[in-house]
Scaffold this motif. Structure first.
Motif, PDB file in Angstrom:
ATOM      1  N   ARG A 296      11.104   8.240  -6.395  1.00  0.00           N
ATOM      2  CA  ARG A 296      11.794   7.965  -5.137  1.00  0.00           C
ATOM      3  C   ARG A 296      10.748   7.522  -4.109  1.00  0.00           C
ATOM      4  NH1 ARG A 296      16.006   8.403  -7.857  1.00  0.00           N
ATOM      5  NH2 ARG A 296      17.270  10.306  -7.943  1.00  0.00           N
ATOM      6  N   GLY A 297      11.167   6.734  -3.146  1.00  0.00           N
ATOM      7  CA  GLY A 297      10.248   6.372  -2.083  1.00  0.00           C
ATOM      8  C   GLY A 297       9.811   7.584  -1.295  1.00  0.00           C
ATOM      9  N   PHE A 298      10.790   8.421  -0.917  1.00  0.00           N
ATOM     10  CA  PHE A 298      10.502   9.564  -0.042  1.00  0.00           C
ATOM     11  C   PHE A 298      11.084  10.864  -0.582  1.00  0.00           C
ATOM     12  CE2 PHE A 298      10.588   5.739   2.610  1.00  0.00           C
ATOM     13  CZ  PHE A 298       9.322   5.793   3.140  1.00  0.00           C
TER      14      PHE A 298
ATOM     15  N   LEU B 136       0.500   4.320  -9.103  1.00  0.00           N
ATOM     16  CA  LEU B 136       0.122   5.734  -9.153  1.00  0.00           C
ATOM     17  C   LEU B 136       1.339   6.648  -9.290  1.00  0.00           C
ATOM     18  CD1 LEU B 136      -2.331   7.639  -9.094  1.00  0.00           C
ATOM     19  CD2 LEU B 136      -1.979   7.831  -6.622  1.00  0.00           C
ATOM     20  N   PRO B 137       2.419   6.450  -8.526  1.00  0.00           N
ATOM     21  CA  PRO B 137       3.604   7.278  -8.748  1.00  0.00           C
ATOM     22  C   PRO B 137       4.154   7.158 -10.170  1.00  0.00           C
ATOM     23  CG  PRO B 137       3.786   6.133  -6.656  1.00  0.00           C
ATOM     24  CD  PRO B 137       2.574   5.571  -7.352  1.00  0.00           C
ATOM     25  N   GLY B 138       4.095   5.945 -10.731  1.00  0.00           N
ATOM     26  CA  GLY B 138       4.552   5.782 -12.103  1.00  0.00           C
ATOM     27  C   GLY B 138       3.733   6.597 -13.083  1.00  0.00           C
TER      28      GLY B 138
ATOM     29  N   VAL C  21       9.002  12.264  -8.517  1.00  0.00           N
ATOM     30  CA  VAL C  21       7.761  11.943  -7.819  1.00  0.00           C
ATOM     31  C   VAL C  21       8.099  11.018  -6.656  1.00  0.00           C
ATOM     32  CG1 VAL C  21       5.537  10.746  -7.952  1.00  0.00           C
ATOM     33  CG2 VAL C  21       6.267  12.218  -9.835  1.00  0.00           C
ATOM     34  N   SER C  22       7.663  11.388  -5.480  1.00  0.00           N
ATOM     35  CA  SER C  22       7.799  10.532  -4.312  1.00  0.00           C
ATOM     36  C   SER C  22       6.615   9.574  -4.236  1.00  0.00           C
ATOM     37  CB  SER C  22       7.854  11.399  -3.049  1.00  0.00           C
ATOM     38  OG  SER C  22       7.358  10.727  -1.923  1.00  0.00           O
ATOM     39  N   MET C  23       6.881   8.312  -3.970  1.00  0.00           N
ATOM     40  CA  MET C  23       5.795   7.346  -3.801  1.00  0.00           C
ATOM     41  C   MET C  23       4.845   7.795  -2.699  1.00  0.00           C
ATOM     42  SD  MET C  23       8.097   3.852  -4.063  1.00  0.00           S
ATOM     43  CE  MET C  23       6.771   2.737  -3.576  1.00  0.00           C
TER      44      MET C  23
END
Length: 388
Positions: A139-141, A189-191, A216-218
């Motif tokens: 997710r972005g946030f 990195l989030p991936g 995981v939030s970006m």
């Protein structure tokens, strides 16, 4: 004598063979995560709408083949996956997806919070079909399941995550504006973080029989990468500033222009510093600034001396003189990378055949190596509509 890689007893399969991933991800963050699973041997089924992943049209494309919907961006992070096209806005599409879920170990998606729920494909519903399922989301946030934030409904791209997570503030020259890092670290990195979290959950699910929702939030992921500015502000009350290629606590540590290019060089220990100053004919500097603290306090003088030497040699001459003696490397362009024998030896430039054009496509390979497993094999990303 046989090498370690040639000895008997190696596994005959890749580490994640037998693991099945249903991949709803698009763009970069999610597809990078599922790409890691695919490279390591998992069966990854990429689920796309009839219009395809949006990056199919992003390019770059081979000249004259712009209509293939299989450009470099899509090929790079969707290699080694099978394709499945389905319309999630139809009951038949939802039923087909739920059939896939029943056979899966992992589901991955990177939509905004609530999108999959509105399709009728929430984690809770999927878990009802497959109790051991591990559901991973970027997710972005963040996801409201872990608590509400002011940004729950905001869309995000790489540059937004870099900006809000502190990376953009820290990148660039001291007297210049904030700069994003040139590659999409706010996605990649989030991936990678999600892949680690999902694998941890799979291990536990196989022991307990109980699945998990992993998110995981970006923004969280990028903040974790800026760890130095967090502890620096906490310990010293300092708001770190942009420093270009230099470091606030180590010297020398930077990029230096040669007569025909650039090198990156670090000689922060006394041993490396002595080797460097001896090699460039400036042993006087070693005596004048014997410790890292002394060099940091006199950074301008140290940098000026190294810059003066670097300008008198070619990049090749600098590498020949200092390679193996101090940490040094060429500042590589893409063309340099293709010419460097290191990347070929490491299998990091992978050639695929684009099924749309029949032409060669080179992508960056998998950096994870296994001594006792077969080398990674690669095949092209799926064509749209070619359900596998």
């Amino acid at each position: 004598m046989k090498s370690l890689r040639e000895r008997e007893g190696r596994h005959t399969s890749r580490p994640l063979e037998g693991l099945r991933v249903i991949d709803f991800t698009q763009m970069l963050a999610g597809p990078y995560c599922s790409m890691l699973f695919a490279d390591l041997g998992a069966d990854v089924v990429k689920v796309e709408p009839p219009t395809g992943d949006i990056i199919r049209t992003a390019g770059p494309f081979h000249a004259g083949h712009e209509d293939t919907e299989l450009g470099g961006y899509f090929m790079s992070v969707n290699r080694n996956k099978r394709g499945f096209v389905v319309d999630l806005k139809t009951p038949d599409g939802i039923a087909a997806v739920m059939d896939l879920v029943g056979t899966a170990d992992i589901v991955l998606e990177n939509f905004r919070s609530g999108v999959m729920d509105r399709f009728g494909l929430s984690y809770e519903r999927m878990r009802g079909r497959n109790p051991q399922l591990v559901y991973g989301a970027v997710r972005g946030f963040g996801d409201p399941r872990f608590g509400e934030t002011p940004y729950d409904d905001w869309p995000a791209f790489d540059i937004v995550a870099q900006a809000m997570g502190g990376v953009q503030w820290m990148t660039g020259e001291a007297d210049g504006p904030p700069q994003k890092v040139g590659v999409g670290i706010g996605d990649i990195l989030p991936g990678a973080h999600l892949a680690i979290g999902v694998l941890a959950a799979v291990v536990r699910a196989r022991e307990s029989g109980v699945g998990e929702f992993v998110e995981v939030s970006m923004l969280d992921s990028v903040l974790s990468m800026t760890e130095r500015i967090v502890h620096q502000y906490s310990y010293a009350g300092e708001v770190p500033i942009r420093q270009g290629n230099t470091h606030p606590y180590f010297e020398p540590f930077g990029a230096y222009e040669t007569s025909d290019g650039w090198i990156a060089l670090a000689a922060t220990t006394e041993k490396f510093w002595a080797e460097l100053t001896l090699a460039i004919g400036r042993a006087d500097l070693s005596a004048a600034y014997p410790s890292n603290s002394a060099r940091t306090e006199n950074a301008a003088t140290v940098r000026a001396a190294i810059s003066a030497w670097a300008g008198t040699v070619t990049t090749a001459e600098a590498l020949k003189l200092l390679g193996g003696r101090v940490p040094i490397g060429r500042v590589n362009s893409a063309a340099d990378i293709f010419q460097d024998p290191y990347f070929k030896a490491r299998g990091m430039l992978v050639e695929l055949i684009d099924p749309g054009s029949g032409l060669s496509a080179v992508v960056a390979g998998c950096p994870v190596k296994f001594l006792e497993s077969p080398d990674a094999t690669y095949f092209a990303a799926p064509q749209l509509g070619g359900n596998d």
